[in-house]
Design a protein around this motif. Structure first.
Motif, short mmCIF file in Angstrom:
data_model
loop_
_atom_site.label_atom_id
_atom_site.label_comp_id
_atom_site.label_asym_id
_atom_site.label_seq_id
_atom_site.Cartn_x
_atom_site.Cartn_y
_atom_site.Cartn_z
N ALA A 293 0.84 -1.19 0.00
CA ALA A 293 0.00 0.00 0.00
C ALA A 293 0.88 1.24 0.00
N THR A 294 0.41 2.28 -0.66
CA THR A 294 1.16 3.53 -0.68
C THR A 294 0.90 4.29 0.62
N PRO A 295 1.90 5.03 1.10
CA PRO A 295 1.70 5.77 2.34
C PRO A 295 0.75 6.95 2.13
N LYS A 296 0.04 7.34 3.16
CA LYS A 296 -0.90 8.45 3.07
C LYS A 296 -0.16 9.80 3.07
#
Length: 65
Positions: free
Chosen positions: A28-31
């Protein structure tokens, strides 16, 4: 129930139980954005060791450099 059928039944139950233990990998990509601080200060000193003849030449003829 004979030995072959019992062993087959145990194998099927074992496979069913182990099939629930499948590892899951999630990417998942970081927020928040990735911040890289590149404030780097590099200091260095260079020491040159010369022969006495060259040192005398540089002292006597200061217009070389």
């Amino acid at each position: 129930m004979n030995n072959t059928t019992g062993a087959l039944l145990i194998a099927v139950v074992g496979v069913c139980l182990l099939s629930g233990c499948v590892p899951r990998i999630e990417v998942a990509t970081p927020k928040d954005p990735i911040t890289i601080n590149m404030n780097v200060k590099i200091e260095h000193e260079i020491f040159i060791k010369v022969d006495k003849d060259v040192e005398n030449l540089l002292k006597n003829q200061s217009g070389l450099f």
